[in-house]
Write a protein that holds these residues in place. Structure first.
Motif, PDB file in Angstrom:
ATOM      1  N   GLU A   1       0.841  -1.194   0.000  1.00 22.90           N
ATOM      2  CA  GLU A   1       0.000   0.000   0.000  1.00 22.90           C
ATOM      3  C   GLU A   1       0.878   1.246   0.000  1.00 22.90           C
ATOM      4  O   GLU A   1       1.954   1.259   0.602  1.00 22.90           O
ATOM      5  N   GLU A   2       0.405   2.297  -0.640  1.00 25.82           N
ATOM      6  CA  GLU A   2       1.167   3.553  -0.706  1.00 25.82           C
ATOM      7  C   GLU A   2       1.459   4.093   0.690  1.00 25.82           C
ATOM      8  O   GLU A   2       2.562   4.564   0.967  1.00 25.82           O
ATOM      9  N   ARG A   3       0.488   4.009   1.581  1.00 29.38           N
ATOM     10  CA  ARG A   3       0.712   4.532   2.941  1.00 29.38           C
ATOM     11  C   ARG A   3       1.870   3.807   3.629  1.00 29.38           C
ATOM     12  O   ARG A   3       2.584   4.393   4.430  1.00 29.38           O
ATOM     13  N   ASP A   4       2.076   2.513   3.302  1.00 29.33           N
ATOM     14  CA  ASP A   4       3.189   1.768   3.887  1.00 29.33           C
ATOM     15  C   ASP A   4       4.525   2.181   3.257  1.00 29.33           C
ATOM     16  O   ASP A   4       5.536   2.270   3.949  1.00 29.33           O
ATOM     17  N   LEU A   5       4.525   2.430   1.957  1.00 33.04           N
ATOM     18  CA  LEU A   5       5.750   2.894   1.293  1.00 33.04           C
ATOM     19  C   LEU A   5       6.167   4.276   1.794  1.00 33.04           C
ATOM     20  O   LEU A   5       7.340   4.605   1.821  1.00 33.04           O
ATOM     21  N   ARG A   6       5.194   5.065   2.200  1.00 35.55           N
ATOM     22  CA  ARG A   6       5.470   6.421   2.681  1.00 35.55           C
ATOM     23  C   ARG A   6       5.909   6.444   4.155  1.00 35.55           C
ATOM     24  O   ARG A   6       6.352   7.474   4.644  1.00 35.55           O
ATOM     25  N   ARG A   7       5.770   5.330   4.864  1.00 40.31           N
ATOM     26  CA  ARG A   7       6.166   5.284   6.284  1.00 40.31           C
ATOM     27  C   ARG A   7       7.689   5.341   6.418  1.00 40.31           C
ATOM     28  O   ARG A   7       8.421   4.801   5.592  1.00 40.31           O
ATOM     29  N   SER A   8       8.146   5.952   7.482  1.00 43.07           N
ATOM     30  CA  SER A   8       9.587   6.077   7.706  1.00 43.07           C
ATOM     31  C   SER A   8      10.207   4.715   8.023  1.00 43.07           C
ATOM     32  O   SER A   8       9.523   3.790   8.475  1.00 43.07           O
ATOM     33  N   ALA A   9      11.508   4.633   7.813  1.00 37.49           N
ATOM     34  CA  ALA A   9      12.237   3.405   8.151  1.00 37.49           C
ATOM     35  C   ALA A   9      12.132   3.137   9.647  1.00 37.49           C
ATOM     36  O   ALA A   9      12.008   1.981  10.074  1.00 37.49           O
ATOM     37  N   GLU A  10      12.141   4.185  10.449  1.00 38.00           N
ATOM     38  CA  GLU A  10      12.056   4.024  11.906  1.00 38.00           C
ATOM     39  C   GLU A  10      10.714   3.417  12.319  1.00 38.00           C
ATOM     40  O   GLU A  10      10.661   2.538  13.181  1.00 38.00           O
ATOM     41  N   ALA A  11       9.614   3.891  11.716  1.00 38.20           N
ATOM     42  CA  ALA A  11       8.291   3.350  12.040  1.00 38.20           C
ATOM     43  C   ALA A  11       8.192   1.882  11.625  1.00 38.20           C
ATOM     44  O   ALA A  11       7.647   1.050  12.361  1.00 38.20           O
ATOM     45  N   GLN A  12       8.720   1.552  10.444  1.00 41.23           N
ATOM     46  CA  GLN A  12       8.686   0.166   9.989  1.00 41.23           C
ATOM     47  C   GLN A  12       9.568  -0.711  10.874  1.00 41.23           C
ATOM     48  O   GLN A  12       9.232  -1.860  11.158  1.00 41.23           O
ATOM     49  N   ARG A  13      10.670  -0.153  11.329  1.00 39.92           N
ATOM     50  CA  ARG A  13      11.567  -0.894  12.216  1.00 39.92           C
ATOM     51  C   ARG A  13      10.849  -1.224  13.532  1.00 39.92           C
ATOM     52  O   ARG A  13      10.975  -2.326  14.047  1.00 39.92           O
ATOM     53  N   GLU A  14      10.104  -0.279  14.070  1.00 37.50           N
ATOM     54  CA  GLU A  14       9.363  -0.500  15.323  1.00 37.50           C
ATOM     55  C   GLU A  14       8.366  -1.654  15.185  1.00 37.50           C
ATOM     56  O   GLU A  14       8.142  -2.399  16.132  1.00 37.50           O
ATOM     57  N   ASP A  15       7.777  -1.795  14.009  1.00 41.56           N
ATOM     58  CA  ASP A  15       6.829  -2.897  13.769  1.00 41.56           C
ATOM     59  C   ASP A  15       7.493  -4.256  13.971  1.00 41.56           C
ATOM     60  O   ASP A  15       6.821  -5.236  14.315  1.00 41.56           O
ATOM     61  N   LEU A  16       8.786  -4.331  13.726  1.00 41.48           N
ATOM     62  CA  LEU A  16       9.497  -5.608  13.829  1.00 41.48           C
ATOM     63  C   LEU A  16       9.618  -6.099  15.273  1.00 41.48           C
ATOM     64  O   LEU A  16       9.870  -7.283  15.503  1.00 41.48           O
ATOM     65  N   LYS A  17       9.397  -5.229  16.228  1.00 45.26           N
ATOM     66  CA  LYS A  17       9.486  -5.648  17.634  1.00 45.26           C
ATOM     67  C   LYS A  17       8.400  -6.662  17.987  1.00 45.26           C
ATOM     68  O   LYS A  17       8.569  -7.441  18.899  1.00 45.26           O
ATOM     69  N   THR A  18       7.304  -6.654  17.256  1.00 50.45           N
ATOM     70  CA  THR A  18       6.210  -7.600  17.529  1.00 50.45           C
ATOM     71  C   THR A  18       5.997  -8.589  16.391  1.00 50.45           C
ATOM     72  O   THR A  18       5.035  -9.350  16.412  1.00 50.45           O
ATOM     73  N   ALA A  19       6.862  -8.578  15.392  1.00 50.04           N
ATOM     74  CA  ALA A  19       6.711  -9.486  14.235  1.00 50.04           C
ATOM     75  C   ALA A  19       7.025 -10.929  14.668  1.00 50.04           C
ATOM     76  O   ALA A  19       7.887 -11.171  15.490  1.00 50.04           O
ATOM     77  N   LYS A  20       6.297 -11.851  14.071  1.00 49.00           N
ATOM     78  CA  LYS A  20       6.520 -13.290  14.314  1.00 49.00           C
ATOM     79  C   LYS A  20       7.073 -13.916  13.046  1.00 49.00           C
ATOM     80  O   LYS A  20       6.708 -13.557  11.935  1.00 49.00           O
ATOM     81  N   ASN A  21       7.957 -14.874  13.205  1.00 51.48           N
ATOM     82  CA  ASN A  21       8.560 -15.611  12.088  1.00 51.48           C
ATOM     83  C   ASN A  21       9.070 -14.669  10.995  1.00 51.48           C
ATOM     84  O   ASN A  21       8.570 -14.653   9.892  1.00 51.48           O
ATOM     85  N   PRO A  22      10.048 -13.862  11.306  1.00 51.18           N
ATOM     86  CA  PRO A  22      10.471 -12.783  10.395  1.00 51.18           C
ATOM     87  C   PRO A  22      11.019 -13.226   9.047  1.00 51.18           C
ATOM     88  O   PRO A  22      10.932 -12.481   8.098  1.00 51.18           O
ATOM     89  N   THR A  23      11.574 -14.390   8.939  1.00 48.29           N
ATOM     90  CA  THR A  23      12.173 -14.786   7.651  1.00 48.29           C
ATOM     91  C   THR A  23      11.287 -15.749   6.877  1.00 48.29           C
ATOM     92  O   THR A  23      11.709 -16.283   5.860  1.00 48.29           O
ATOM     93  N   ASP A  24      10.047 -15.924   7.305  1.00 50.27           N
ATOM     94  CA  ASP A  24       9.108 -16.794   6.562  1.00 50.27           C
ATOM     95  C   ASP A  24       8.495 -16.053   5.423  1.00 50.27           C
ATOM     96  O   ASP A  24       8.265 -14.910   5.416  1.00 50.27           O
TER      97      ASP A  24
END
Length: 166
Positions: free
Chosen positions: A143-166
């Motif tokens: 989605e465009e809104r996701d492409l427009r998000r900062s690297a820092e915001a996307q990085r924060e999402d990874l704190k709760t991500a499950k199975n990151p390399t799947d």
């Protein structure tokens, strides 16, 4: 000529007034619909932007970088990420940074992985949904809104991500 011939019958005048009223109502409806459409169209940000995608490289395919807490991917690091519209037209492309950040324990399942940021300049705005493809491989919808998000915001999402390399 008599006076009755110049005055239209009463029945015809009523129809004429009714038609005028219906025409005015239809014109108002068209103006309202057109105005709403124009307002919505103006709300879409069509300016080009720099798209940001973050990705993870499994830690076993990365080596320590030039500074503490940094890492360098050892697998396919020079591949291009291409952004397409929903009809398959190429819109923009970019390459990932060579060096990334090694994620710590606060990133849960992502800890120990190498975070790589890809910046894609000149992505035309207003498409809503884009298709990305990295290195000619698997396509994914973004989605465009996701492409427009900062690297820092996307990085924060990874704190709760499950199975990151799947």
């Amino acid at each position: 000529m008599t006076g009755q011939e110049s005055v239209p019958p009463v029945k015809e005048r009523r129809r004429s007034k009714k038609r005028v009223a219906m025409g005015a109502t239809a014109a108002c409806a068209l103006v309202a619909i057109g105005g709403t459409g124009l307002w919505q169209w103006q709300q879409v940000d069509r300016t080009p932007f720099t798209g940001i995608l973050v990705g993870l490289q499994d830690g076993k395919y990365a080596v320590p970088g030039s500074t503490p807490g940094s890492c360098v991917r050892t697998a396919a690091s020079e591949e291009e990420t291409v952004v397409f519209d929903d009809e398959g037209k190429k819109l923009a492309a970019g390459r990932a940074e060579r060096e990334g950040a090694l994620l710590g324990r606060e990133f849960g399942d992502c800890a120990g992985h190498c975070l790589i940021v890809t910046r894609i300049d000149h992505v035309p705005g207003g498409h809503g949904t884009y298709v990305t493809r990295w290195g000619g491989g698997t396509q994914r919808t973004v989605e465009e809104r996701d492409l427009r998000r900062s690297a820092e915001a996307q990085r924060e999402d990874l704190k709760t991500a499950k199975n990151p390399t799947d």
